[in-house]
Motif scaffolding. Structure first.
Motif, PDB file in Angstrom:
ATOM      1  N   GLN A 173     -32.894 -26.059  15.808  1.00  0.00           N
ATOM      2  CA  GLN A 173     -32.998 -26.141  17.271  1.00  0.00           C
ATOM      3  C   GLN A 173     -32.503 -27.510  17.753  1.00  0.00           C
ATOM      4  OE1 GLN A 173     -34.001 -23.805  19.406  1.00  0.00           O
ATOM      5  NE2 GLN A 173     -34.670 -24.835  21.272  1.00  0.00           N
ATOM      6  N   VAL A 174     -32.957 -28.585  17.082  1.00  0.00           N
ATOM      7  CA  VAL A 174     -32.584 -29.943  17.491  1.00  0.00           C
ATOM      8  C   VAL A 174     -31.093 -30.174  17.269  1.00  0.00           C
ATOM      9  CG1 VAL A 174     -32.902 -32.391  16.954  1.00  0.00           C
ATOM     10  CG2 VAL A 174     -34.891 -30.887  17.139  1.00  0.00           C
ATOM     11  N   SER A 175     -30.573 -29.712  16.126  1.00  0.00           N
ATOM     12  CA  SER A 175     -29.156 -29.957  15.851  1.00  0.00           C
ATOM     13  C   SER A 175     -28.257 -29.119  16.761  1.00  0.00           C
ATOM     14  CB  SER A 175     -28.823 -29.749  14.376  1.00  0.00           C
ATOM     15  OG  SER A 175     -28.655 -28.384  14.104  1.00  0.00           O
ATOM     16  N   ASN A 176     -28.762 -27.935  17.204  1.00  0.00           N
ATOM     17  CA  ASN A 176     -27.990 -27.163  18.189  1.00  0.00           C
ATOM     18  C   ASN A 176     -27.832 -27.951  19.482  1.00  0.00           C
ATOM     19  OD1 ASN A 176     -27.674 -24.980  16.522  1.00  0.00           O
ATOM     20  ND2 ASN A 176     -29.262 -23.728  17.458  1.00  0.00           N
ATOM     21  N   MET A 177     -28.874 -28.709  19.817  1.00  0.00           N
ATOM     22  CA  MET A 177     -28.861 -29.453  21.083  1.00  0.00           C
ATOM     23  C   MET A 177     -28.071 -30.738  20.994  1.00  0.00           C
ATOM     24  SD  MET A 177     -32.539 -29.320  22.919  1.00  0.00           S
ATOM     25  CE  MET A 177     -33.312 -29.810  21.385  1.00  0.00           C
ATOM     26  N   PHE A 178     -28.325 -31.492  19.903  1.00  0.00           N
ATOM     27  CA  PHE A 178     -27.788 -32.849  19.841  1.00  0.00           C
ATOM     28  C   PHE A 178     -26.687 -33.020  18.804  1.00  0.00           C
ATOM     29  CE2 PHE A 178     -32.267 -33.261  21.213  1.00  0.00           C
ATOM     30  CZ  PHE A 178     -32.025 -33.751  22.496  1.00  0.00           C
ATOM     31  N   GLY A 179     -26.546 -32.062  17.908  1.00  0.00           N
ATOM     32  CA  GLY A 179     -25.582 -32.198  16.825  1.00  0.00           C
ATOM     33  C   GLY A 179     -24.153 -32.028  17.328  1.00  0.00           C
ATOM     34  N   PRO A 180     -23.180 -32.347  16.472  1.00  0.00           N
ATOM     35  CA  PRO A 180     -21.781 -32.178  16.859  1.00  0.00           C
ATOM     36  C   PRO A 180     -21.414 -30.696  16.972  1.00  0.00           C
ATOM     37  CG  PRO A 180     -21.956 -32.775  14.539  1.00  0.00           C
ATOM     38  CD  PRO A 180     -23.349 -32.821  15.105  1.00  0.00           C
ATOM     39  N   ALA A 181     -20.467 -30.388  17.851  1.00  0.00           N
ATOM     40  CA  ALA A 181     -20.015 -29.008  18.010  1.00  0.00           C
ATOM     41  C   ALA A 181     -19.262 -28.578  16.762  1.00  0.00           C
ATOM     42  CB  ALA A 181     -19.123 -28.888  19.230  1.00  0.00           C
ATOM     43  N   PRO A 182     -19.364 -27.296  16.383  1.00  0.00           N
ATOM     44  CA  PRO A 182     -18.609 -26.805  15.231  1.00  0.00           C
ATOM     45  C   PRO A 182     -17.106 -26.928  15.470  1.00  0.00           C
ATOM     46  CG  PRO A 182     -19.837 -25.025  16.287  1.00  0.00           C
ATOM     47  CD  PRO A 182     -20.166 -26.272  17.024  1.00  0.00           C
ATOM     48  N   SER A 183     -16.375 -27.089  14.361  1.00  0.00           N
ATOM     49  CA  SER A 183     -14.954 -27.403  14.482  1.00  0.00           C
ATOM     50  C   SER A 183     -14.107 -26.175  14.816  1.00  0.00           C
ATOM     51  CB  SER A 183     -14.462 -28.024  13.169  1.00  0.00           C
ATOM     52  OG  SER A 183     -14.799 -27.158  12.099  1.00  0.00           O
ATOM     53  N   SER A 184     -14.600 -24.992  14.486  1.00  0.00           N
ATOM     54  CA  SER A 184     -13.800 -23.791  14.733  1.00  0.00           C
ATOM     55  C   SER A 184     -14.713 -22.579  14.856  1.00  0.00           C
ATOM     56  CB  SER A 184     -12.831 -23.561  13.570  1.00  0.00           C
ATOM     57  OG  SER A 184     -13.569 -23.238  12.403  1.00  0.00           O
ATOM     58  N   VAL A 185     -14.159 -21.491  15.357  1.00  0.00           N
ATOM     59  CA  VAL A 185     -14.934 -20.246  15.474  1.00  0.00           C
ATOM     60  C   VAL A 185     -15.339 -19.767  14.079  1.00  0.00           C
ATOM     61  CG1 VAL A 185     -14.825 -17.820  16.191  1.00  0.00           C
ATOM     62  CG2 VAL A 185     -13.858 -19.600  17.659  1.00  0.00           C
ATOM     63  N   GLU A 186     -14.417 -19.955  13.122  1.00  0.00           N
ATOM     64  CA  GLU A 186     -14.725 -19.576  11.745  1.00  0.00           C
ATOM     65  C   GLU A 186     -15.945 -20.336  11.225  1.00  0.00           C
ATOM     66  OE1 GLU A 186     -11.522 -20.167   9.009  1.00  0.00           O
ATOM     67  OE2 GLU A 186     -12.000 -18.321   7.938  1.00  0.00           O
ATOM     68  N   ALA A 187     -16.006 -21.627  11.554  1.00  0.00           N
ATOM     69  CA  ALA A 187     -17.159 -22.443  11.130  1.00  0.00           C
ATOM     70  C   ALA A 187     -18.450 -21.911  11.747  1.00  0.00           C
ATOM     71  CB  ALA A 187     -16.943 -23.907  11.527  1.00  0.00           C
ATOM     72  N   VAL A 188     -18.376 -21.462  13.013  1.00  0.00           N
ATOM     73  CA  VAL A 188     -19.554 -20.873  13.671  1.00  0.00           C
ATOM     74  C   VAL A 188     -19.988 -19.620  12.914  1.00  0.00           C
ATOM     75  CG1 VAL A 188     -20.468 -19.851  15.804  1.00  0.00           C
ATOM     76  CG2 VAL A 188     -18.794 -21.717  15.938  1.00  0.00           C
ATOM     77  N   GLY A 189     -18.984 -18.805  12.557  1.00  0.00           N
ATOM     78  CA  GLY A 189     -19.257 -17.556  11.848  1.00  0.00           C
ATOM     79  C   GLY A 189     -19.936 -17.789  10.511  1.00  0.00           C
ATOM     80  N   TRP A 190     -19.450 -18.780   9.773  1.00  0.00           N
ATOM     81  CA  TRP A 190     -20.044 -19.041   8.455  1.00  0.00           C
ATOM     82  C   TRP A 190     -21.399 -19.725   8.592  1.00  0.00           C
ATOM     83  CZ3 TRP A 190     -18.812 -16.102   4.769  1.00  0.00           C
ATOM     84  CH2 TRP A 190     -17.496 -15.629   4.640  1.00  0.00           C
ATOM     85  N   ALA A 191     -21.512 -20.690   9.522  1.00  0.00           N
ATOM     86  CA  ALA A 191     -22.797 -21.374   9.724  1.00  0.00           C
ATOM     87  C   ALA A 191     -23.878 -20.365  10.138  1.00  0.00           C
ATOM     88  CB  ALA A 191     -22.659 -22.469  10.784  1.00  0.00           C
ATOM     89  N   GLY A 192     -23.449 -19.361  10.909  1.00  0.00           N
ATOM     90  CA  GLY A 192     -24.402 -18.339  11.371  1.00  0.00           C
ATOM     91  C   GLY A 192     -25.012 -17.561  10.221  1.00  0.00           C
ATOM     92  N   GLN A 193     -24.300 -17.461   9.118  1.00  0.00           N
ATOM     93  CA  GLN A 193     -24.826 -16.722   7.964  1.00  0.00           C
ATOM     94  C   GLN A 193     -26.067 -17.399   7.389  1.00  0.00           C
ATOM     95  OE1 GLN A 193     -23.550 -13.821   7.629  1.00  0.00           O
ATOM     96  NE2 GLN A 193     -21.896 -14.333   9.039  1.00  0.00           N
ATOM     97  N   ALA A 194     -26.218 -18.712   7.681  1.00  0.00           N
ATOM     98  CA  ALA A 194     -27.383 -19.452   7.169  1.00  0.00           C
ATOM     99  C   ALA A 194     -28.685 -18.871   7.710  1.00  0.00           C
ATOM    100  CB  ALA A 194     -27.271 -20.928   7.538  1.00  0.00           C
ATOM    101  N   GLN A 195     -28.593 -18.112   8.812  1.00  0.00           N
ATOM    102  CA  GLN A 195     -29.814 -17.532   9.381  1.00  0.00           C
ATOM    103  C   GLN A 195     -30.485 -16.553   8.422  1.00  0.00           C
ATOM    104  OE1 GLN A 195     -29.801 -16.848  13.820  1.00  0.00           O
ATOM    105  NE2 GLN A 195     -27.704 -16.350  13.260  1.00  0.00           N
ATOM    106  N   TRP A 196     -29.696 -15.983   7.513  1.00  0.00           N
ATOM    107  CA  TRP A 196     -30.294 -15.080   6.516  1.00  0.00           C
ATOM    108  C   TRP A 196     -31.294 -15.825   5.651  1.00  0.00           C
ATOM    109  CZ3 TRP A 196     -29.894 -10.105   7.303  1.00  0.00           C
ATOM    110  CH2 TRP A 196     -28.790  -9.624   8.024  1.00  0.00           C
ATOM    111  N   LEU A 197     -31.097 -17.158   5.522  1.00  0.00           N
ATOM    112  CA  LEU A 197     -32.049 -17.980   4.773  1.00  0.00           C
ATOM    113  C   LEU A 197     -33.439 -17.916   5.418  1.00  0.00           C
ATOM    114  CD1 LEU A 197     -32.579 -20.286   2.589  1.00  0.00           C
ATOM    115  CD2 LEU A 197     -32.064 -21.887   4.434  1.00  0.00           C
ATOM    116  N   PHE A 198     -33.476 -17.921   6.766  1.00  0.00           N
ATOM    117  CA  PHE A 198     -34.769 -17.846   7.460  1.00  0.00           C
ATOM    118  C   PHE A 198     -35.439 -16.501   7.195  1.00  0.00           C
ATOM    119  CE2 PHE A 198     -32.296 -20.635  10.518  1.00  0.00           C
ATOM    120  CZ  PHE A 198     -32.751 -21.793   9.940  1.00  0.00           C
ATOM    121  N   VAL A 199     -34.623 -15.458   7.165  1.00  0.00           N
ATOM    122  CA  VAL A 199     -35.165 -14.125   6.876  1.00  0.00           C
ATOM    123  C   VAL A 199     -35.740 -14.114   5.459  1.00  0.00           C
ATOM    124  CG1 VAL A 199     -34.571 -11.689   6.557  1.00  0.00           C
ATOM    125  CG2 VAL A 199     -33.590 -12.973   8.480  1.00  0.00           C
TER     126      VAL A 199
END
Ligand SMILES: [Zn+2]
Length: 214
Positions: A173-199
Motif C-alpha cells: 500500500q505504501v509503495s503504491n503511494m510513494f514508490g516509483p512508477a513501474p517502467s512499463s505495462v509489462e512490468a505492471v503485469g508481472w508485478a501484479g502476479q506477486a498478489q498470488w503470494l498474498f493468497v
C-alpha cells in the motif's frame, strides 16, 4: 484501492468461517488478479503517468473484461459456481460470488471515471475519492483494521504468518503511494502476479475454525 479489498476479505471470515482466508482473498481481489494477466495478454490496457504519481499514476484506458460491472457479476457467478462444484455449499458460494462483486463496488468509490458498466461503448463511472489520498487511506486503513478485528474474533491463524502477511500488504500500500512508477505495462503485469503470494500466505496463515466457533 488495495488494502481495503483485503480488509473486506478478512472481515468476510466472520460471515463464512469455514472458508479459508486464501479463498476469501482470491474472491475479493479476483478482478485485480485477472487484470495483470489481461495486461500481459495485451487484451486490456493501461497508460502510466510517472509524472502524476500516487493514485494518478495509472490511467485505466481499457479494462472491460476485468473491471466492467457486467463482467464483475459474471466473474462472481463463475467463482461462486466453481466453489459450489467443489464444496457443495450454497451459502458460502453466494457469499464468495458477492465478495468478487464487492471489488467492483469498492473500486467504484475510489476510481476516477474509468470503470465501464459493460464491455463495449459503455459510460464510465467512478466517484473519485482517489482525488483525496488522505481520505482514501483513512477509508482503506479503517477497513483493514475492522477486517483484522473481525477475522481474529473468528479464526486462530498461524500468528507469525498472519502478521507477516498484514505487514506485506501495508508495505505494498505504501509503495503504491510513494514508490516509483513501474517502467512499463509489462512490468505492471508481472508485478501484479506477486498478489498470488498474498493468497498463498493467507491459505498458510489460516487454520480450520473449530466447530465451537462456528
Ligand atoms: Zn480493481
Amino acid at each position: 484501492m488495495f488494502i481495503g479489498h483485503f480488509g473486506l476479505g478478512l472481515g468476510a471470515k466472520k460471515a463464512a468461517p469455514t472458508v479459508s482466508l486464501g479463498t476469501l482473498f482470491m474472491a475479493v481481489q479476483f478482478l485485480d488478479l485477472l487484470w495483470p494477466i489481461c495486461l500481459l495478454l495485451n487484451v486490456e490496457h493501461v497508460a502510466i503517468h510517472p509524472e502524476l504519481g500516487g493514485n494518478r499514476t495509472f490511467e485505466f484506458t481499457s479494462y472491460p473484461i476485468t473491471h466492467s460491472l457486467l463482467m464483475a457479476i459474471v466473474w462472481g457467478i463463475v467463482f461462486g459456481g466453481v466453489y459450489f462444484l467443489v464444496k457443495r455449499n450454497v451459502r458460502n458460494s453466494i457469499l464468495l460470488g458477492l465478495a468478487v462483486l464487492s471489488h467492483w463496488v469498492l473500486d467504484l468509490v475510489v476510481h476516477f471515471h474509468d470503470l465501464p458498466l459493460y464491455p463495449g461503448n459503455s459510460p464510465l463511472v467512478g466517484l473519485g475519492v482517489w482525488a483525496n489520498p488522505l481520505l482514501t487511506n483513512i477509508i482503506e486503513g479503517a477497513m483493514l483494521v475492522v477486517g483484522i478485528i473481525l477475522y481474529l474474533r473468528t479464526a486462530h491463524p498461524r500468528k507469525v504468518v498472519f502478521w507477516v502477511l498484514i505487514a506485506l500488504l501495508l508495505l505494498v500500500q505504501v509503495s503504491n503511494m510513494f514508490g516509483p512508477a513501474p517502467s512499463s505495462v509489462e512490468a505492471v503485469g508481472w508485478a501484479g502476479q506477486a498478489q498470488w503470494l498474498f493468497v498463498a500466505l493467507a491459505y498458510w496463515a489460516d487454520r480450520k475454525v473449530a466447530p465451537a466457533a462456528r
